[in-house]
Write a protein that holds these residues in place. Structure first.
Motif, PDB file in Angstrom:
ATOM      1  N   HIS A 192       0.832  -1.211   0.000  1.00 26.85           N
ATOM      2  CA  HIS A 192       0.000   0.000   0.000  1.00 26.85           C
ATOM      3  C   HIS A 192       0.863   1.257   0.000  1.00 26.85           C
ATOM      4  O   HIS A 192       0.561   2.229  -0.688  1.00 26.85           O
ATOM      5  N   ASP A 239      -4.153  -1.640  -5.185  1.00 27.93           N
ATOM      6  CA  ASP A 239      -3.891  -2.525  -4.057  1.00 27.93           C
ATOM      7  C   ASP A 239      -3.709  -3.935  -4.595  1.00 27.93           C
ATOM      8  O   ASP A 239      -4.595  -4.774  -4.488  1.00 27.93           O
ATOM      9  N   HIS A 241      -1.325  -7.016  -4.236  1.00 22.38           N
ATOM     10  CA  HIS A 241      -0.215  -7.676  -3.552  1.00 22.38           C
ATOM     11  C   HIS A 241       0.489  -8.643  -4.504  1.00 22.38           C
ATOM     12  O   HIS A 241      -0.148  -9.272  -5.321  1.00 22.38           O
TER      13      HIS A 241
HETATM   14 ZN    ZN Z   1      -3.821  -4.653   0.367  1.00 23.64          ZN
END
Ligand code: ZN
Ligand code: ZN
Length: 357
Positions: A192, A239, A241
């Motif tokens: 983030h 966002d 990952h």
């Molecule tokens: Zn996240």
């Protein structure tokens, strides 16, 4: 015998987000079998507002395993709140619904003896951002009064604008308004942070980030980390990952995490990387503990074992990074309104996939 061993020598609490399929206590067994020195879990279904309460037997089982496997429930376990909880929602009815679920989560923590709880601080949506930050803080104050000991950690976010916690200033504004500051903290998510536009990818810029964090928020509020690489480039506000070493942060960044900072030694550092099963997490925890053994100031470019791993991982993630870079370039040409919408959606679709397994 499980494949992974909970490290007795690592100075860090490296761990991962564990499944609770079959009962909340199963997360403890999974964490131990995966070699985790800390772990995260959902306290109830991440996709439903209401879930059945734990039975006394389930609570006992959870506490027994925590003790048996030597986890400190006050510092080593970091439950994750539901993503749809939004205490900053300008719609009062919706904010109250969020509050009920949030308070229920905190009470679940306390029933299990857990001392930390991670929350996405939400979004001010179409409301006035500063007003909605005050609303969020007042709900946090109320919840702290209605519970006994659990500390609420606000997670920093990848988005922009109305998504609360996309910058350090938001976190500071909310913490300033909390009456009992011993019950509030921050969880820094590395993906983030980078996606929000903070360059943390080199030793110098990462140090700069911590200096800024200390100045704006205060390092004493750093109580946990989420450790993820990023599929999307810096400032993309996505966002997304990625597995450690396969994204834009690279293995060099995770070596900094595992060697440089004394203040990271005491806190849970929890993986939320995309894995098909817990073994993937076990391997990443092992890798972090291996990185820990490579001295902080050594010349990594001369370390063959490190460079081989570095390159293999970068190669694995190359296609995905390229795709995200192309999307980022296209998005930069679009107006701001479309940018904002995207921020909250990514994680919901990612975690929906995850909670199915
Ligand atoms: Zn996240
Ligand atoms: Zn996170």
């Amino acid at each position: 015998m499980s494949k992974f061993v909970k490290s007795a020598t690592s100075k860090y609490k490296f761990g991962a987000h564990m499944s609770t399929a079959g009962g909340v206590s199963n997360s403890v067994q999974h964490a131990y079998d995966t070699g985790c020195n800390s772990f995260a879990l959902f306290l109830k279904s991440p996709r439903k507002w209401v879930s059945p309460q734990y039975t006394p037997e389930e609570i006992e089982k959870f506490k027994k395993l925590v003790k048996e496997y030597n986890y400190d429930p006050l510092t080593d376990i970091l439950p994750h709140g539901q993503y749809f909880i939004n205490l900053a929602n300008p719609d009062e009815e919706k904010a109250l619904k969020s509050y009920d679920s949030f308070l229920d989560d905190l009470k679940r923590c306390e029933s299990l003896g857990i001392g930390l709880y991670n929350l996405h601080p939400g979004s001010s949506l179409k409301g006035d951002h500063p007003t909605q930050l005050k609303q969020l803080a007042s709900y946090l104050n109320k919840a702290i009064k209605e519970t006994e000991f659990v500390t609420i950690l606000l997670e920093n976010m990848a988005g922009t604008g109305n998504l609360v916690g996309s910058n350090l200033e938001d976190l500071n504004t909310v913490i300033d308004l909390i009456e009992d500051k011993s019950r509030i903290g921050v969880c820094v998510d590395t993906c983030h942070t980078f996606a929000a536009g903070y360059d943390i990818s080199t030793a110098e810029t990462f140090q700069q980030f911590w200096d800024d964090f200390d100045r704006i928020v205060g390092l004493k509020y750093l109580r946990a980390m989420h450790l993820n690489d990023s599929k999307a480039p810096m400032g993309a506000n996505r966002d997304l990952h990625e597995k450690l070493g396969e994204g834009y942060l690279t293995l060099k960044f995770f070596h900094l995490i595992a060697t440089r900072y004394k203040f990271l030694k005491k806190i849970p550092i929890v993986l939320e990387t995309p894995q098909d099963n817990d073994d993937g997490y076990g391997e990443e925890v092992d890798m972090l503990e291996w990185l820990e053994t490579i001295p902080a100031d050594s010349d990594l470019s001369k370390n063959d074992e490190f460079m081989e791993k570095y390159q293999t991982l970068q190669k694995n993630g190359a296609k995905s990074r390229k795709e995200q870079m192309a999307k980022f370039e296209t998005k930069k040409k679009k107006p701001a309104a479309t940018k904002r919408k995207a921020a909250g959606k990514d994680i919901i679709s990612q975690m929906a996939k995850k909670s199915k397994k």
